[in-house]
Design a protein around this motif. Sequence first.
Motif, PDB file in Angstrom:
ATOM      1  N   GLY A  84       0.808  -1.210   0.000  1.00 42.70           N
ATOM      2  CA  GLY A  84       0.000   0.000   0.000  1.00 42.70           C
ATOM      3  C   GLY A  84       0.838   1.253   0.000  1.00 42.70           C
ATOM      4  O   GLY A  84       0.310   2.364   0.031  1.00 42.70           O
ATOM      5  N   GLY A  85       2.165   1.110  -0.036  1.00 42.33           N
ATOM      6  CA  GLY A  85       3.056   2.265   0.026  1.00 42.33           C
ATOM      7  C   GLY A  85       2.964   3.189  -1.165  1.00 42.33           C
ATOM      8  O   GLY A  85       3.423   4.333  -1.106  1.00 42.33           O
ATOM      9  N   GLU A  86       2.336   2.741  -2.266  1.00 34.61           N
ATOM     10  CA  GLU A  86       2.198   3.610  -3.434  1.00 34.61           C
ATOM     11  C   GLU A  86       1.342   4.837  -3.127  1.00 34.61           C
ATOM     12  O   GLU A  86       1.522   5.898  -3.718  1.00 34.61           O
ATOM     13  N   TRP A  87       0.429   4.702  -2.163  1.00 36.47           N
ATOM     14  CA  TRP A  87      -0.411   5.857  -1.790  1.00 36.47           C
ATOM     15  C   TRP A  87       0.435   6.924  -1.092  1.00 36.47           C
ATOM     16  O   TRP A  87       0.325   8.108  -1.406  1.00 36.47           O
ATOM     17  N   SER A  88       1.258   6.521  -0.164  1.00 43.94           N
ATOM     18  CA  SER A  88       2.132   7.484   0.517  1.00 43.94           C
ATOM     19  C   SER A  88       3.134   8.088  -0.456  1.00 43.94           C
ATOM     20  O   SER A  88       3.415   9.291  -0.410  1.00 43.94           O
ATOM     21  N   PHE A  89       3.674   7.263  -1.343  1.00 39.01           N
ATOM     22  CA  PHE A  89       4.661   7.768  -2.290  1.00 39.01           C
ATOM     23  C   PHE A  89       4.039   8.780  -3.242  1.00 39.01           C
ATOM     24  O   PHE A  89       4.651   9.805  -3.551  1.00 39.01           O
ATOM     25  N   ALA A  90       2.825   8.503  -3.718  1.00 39.25           N
ATOM     26  CA  ALA A  90       2.151   9.451  -4.616  1.00 39.25           C
ATOM     27  C   ALA A  90       1.873  10.777  -3.900  1.00 39.25           C
ATOM     28  O   ALA A  90       2.086  11.861  -4.462  1.00 39.25           O
ATOM     29  N   GLY A  91       1.420  10.700  -2.641  1.00 39.30           N
ATOM     30  CA  GLY A  91       1.183  11.923  -1.868  1.00 39.30           C
ATOM     31  C   GLY A  91       2.473  12.682  -1.611  1.00 39.30           C
ATOM     32  O   GLY A  91       2.511  13.917  -1.697  1.00 39.30           O
ATOM     33  N   LEU A  92       3.556  11.947  -1.324  1.00 36.69           N
ATOM     34  CA  LEU A  92       4.856  12.588  -1.085  1.00 36.69           C
ATOM     35  C   LEU A  92       5.370  13.268  -2.354  1.00 36.69           C
ATOM     36  O   LEU A  92       5.886  14.392  -2.295  1.00 36.69           O
ATOM     37  N   LEU A  93       5.210  12.613  -3.487  1.00 36.70           N
ATOM     38  CA  LEU A  93       5.650  13.196  -4.753  1.00 36.70           C
ATOM     39  C   LEU A  93       4.860  14.467  -5.077  1.00 36.70           C
ATOM     40  O   LEU A  93       5.437  15.484  -5.480  1.00 36.70           O
ATOM     41  N   PHE A  94       3.544  14.417  -4.878  1.00 39.63           N
ATOM     42  CA  PHE A  94       2.714  15.596  -5.126  1.00 39.63           C
ATOM     43  C   PHE A  94       3.105  16.737  -4.187  1.00 39.63           C
ATOM     44  O   PHE A  94       3.245  17.889  -4.613  1.00 39.63           O
ATOM     45  N   ALA A  95       3.296  16.428  -2.904  1.00 37.62           N
ATOM     46  CA  ALA A  95       3.671  17.460  -1.939  1.00 37.62           C
ATOM     47  C   ALA A  95       5.036  18.050  -2.274  1.00 37.62           C
ATOM     48  O   ALA A  95       5.249  19.262  -2.151  1.00 37.62           O
ATOM     49  N   PHE A  96       5.971  17.210  -2.732  1.00 30.64           N
ATOM     50  CA  PHE A  96       7.307  17.703  -3.071  1.00 30.64           C
ATOM     51  C   PHE A  96       7.259  18.650  -4.273  1.00 30.64           C
ATOM     52  O   PHE A  96       7.915  19.702  -4.271  1.00 30.64           O
ATOM     53  N   VAL A  97       6.495  18.283  -5.307  1.00 34.35           N
ATOM     54  CA  VAL A  97       6.385  19.154  -6.483  1.00 34.35           C
ATOM     55  C   VAL A  97       5.742  20.483  -6.103  1.00 34.35           C
ATOM     56  O   VAL A  97       6.226  21.567  -6.476  1.00 34.35           O
ATOM     57  N   CYS A  98       4.656  20.429  -5.334  1.00 32.63           N
ATOM     58  CA  CYS A  98       3.977  21.665  -4.914  1.00 32.63           C
ATOM     59  C   CYS A  98       4.868  22.496  -3.993  1.00 32.63           C
ATOM     60  O   CYS A  98       4.905  23.733  -4.099  1.00 32.63           O
ATOM     61  N   TRP A  99       5.592  21.819  -3.113  1.00 29.29           N
ATOM     62  CA  TRP A  99       6.529  22.544  -2.239  1.00 29.29           C
ATOM     63  C   TRP A  99       7.624  23.210  -3.060  1.00 29.29           C
ATOM     64  O   TRP A  99       8.019  24.340  -2.789  1.00 29.29           O
ATOM     65  N   GLY A 100       8.130  22.502  -4.084  1.00 28.16           N
ATOM     66  CA  GLY A 100       9.165  23.074  -4.948  1.00 28.16           C
ATOM     67  C   GLY A 100       8.674  24.312  -5.664  1.00 28.16           C
ATOM     68  O   GLY A 100       9.399  25.314  -5.759  1.00 28.16           O
ATOM     69  N   ILE A 101       7.442  24.278  -6.169  1.00 32.55           N
ATOM     70  CA  ILE A 101       6.871  25.467  -6.830  1.00 32.55           C
ATOM     71  C   ILE A 101       6.775  26.609  -5.839  1.00 32.55           C
ATOM     72  O   ILE A 101       7.132  27.756  -6.143  1.00 32.55           O
ATOM     73  N   TRP A 102       6.322  26.327  -4.634  1.00 36.57           N
ATOM     74  CA  TRP A 102       6.177  27.376  -3.611  1.00 36.57           C
ATOM     75  C   TRP A 102       7.542  27.914  -3.177  1.00 36.57           C
ATOM     76  O   TRP A 102       7.729  29.129  -3.042  1.00 36.57           O
ATOM     77  N   ALA A 103       8.526  27.010  -2.986  1.00 37.77           N
ATOM     78  CA  ALA A 103       9.847  27.435  -2.520  1.00 37.77           C
ATOM     79  C   ALA A 103      10.563  28.275  -3.569  1.00 37.77           C
ATOM     80  O   ALA A 103      11.211  29.278  -3.245  1.00 37.77           O
ATOM     81  N   ILE A 104      10.461  27.886  -4.837  1.00 36.81           N
ATOM     82  CA  ILE A 104      11.118  28.650  -5.901  1.00 36.81           C
ATOM     83  C   ILE A 104      10.455  30.016  -6.065  1.00 36.81           C
ATOM     84  O   ILE A 104      11.122  31.020  -6.336  1.00 36.81           O
ATOM     85  N   SER A 105       9.157  30.077  -5.875  1.00 39.20           N
ATOM     86  CA  SER A 105       8.431  31.339  -6.048  1.00 39.20           C
ATOM     87  C   SER A 105       8.599  32.286  -4.875  1.00 39.20           C
ATOM     88  O   SER A 105       8.217  33.455  -4.962  1.00 39.20           O
TER      89      SER A 105
END
Length: 195
Positions: free
Chosen positions: A92-113
């Motif tokens: 079931g770890g694919e659910w956590s990994f997908a959420g982590l990947l989404f959070a990382f991309v969104c965090w990267g957009i926020w951090a760069i901006s």
Amino acid sequence: MPEQPQWSERTLDMPPQDPWAEPPTSPVQPRPASAAPPQPSPFSSGRAAVNPHPRTQPFAAEHEPTGTGWPGEQTPQERHSLSWHIGQLRRGGEWSFAGLLFAFVCWGIWAISSDGDLTAPIVVFIVSVLVAGGLFALSRLIGRLVLERQFGRVRRTARGSHVVAGLFLVGVGIAHLQQTEWVMTAFNWVAGLFS
């Protein structure tokens, strides 16, 4: 002294013994020519055909405790190895990994901006991941107390806990996007097209 037949030869040549059968008749006497022919014996001499490899496997039922034994005695808990527990946590770890990947991309957009020092955004992301790990552990504990101890269910995966952690991380990612000005401007412009 004549040679004794082996056990298997002795038992195969003997007809089955029926306790309710009529006593055996005397040996066959030569019959007169006018007498009717005797009925053939239902037993024939020879060897039985035995299949050494049966086609079907014998049925084996699983052991079910009957509740007998000393009063107050509890059945021993089944012990599993560490690798079994780790394998169970990975399912079931694919659910956590997908959420982590989404959070990382969104965090990267926020951090760069943010146009500033990245120390605070990095600390925010690490804290978010730690909180997601805590939610995962808390949901595993609640599942153990409620599902295993109260309802007696056996959990074979950690899918529910991974879903909880994944949903939290998706929420963190959305919160980061809401704090990014150009993303919200683009979102409001697209939403205005459909209203």
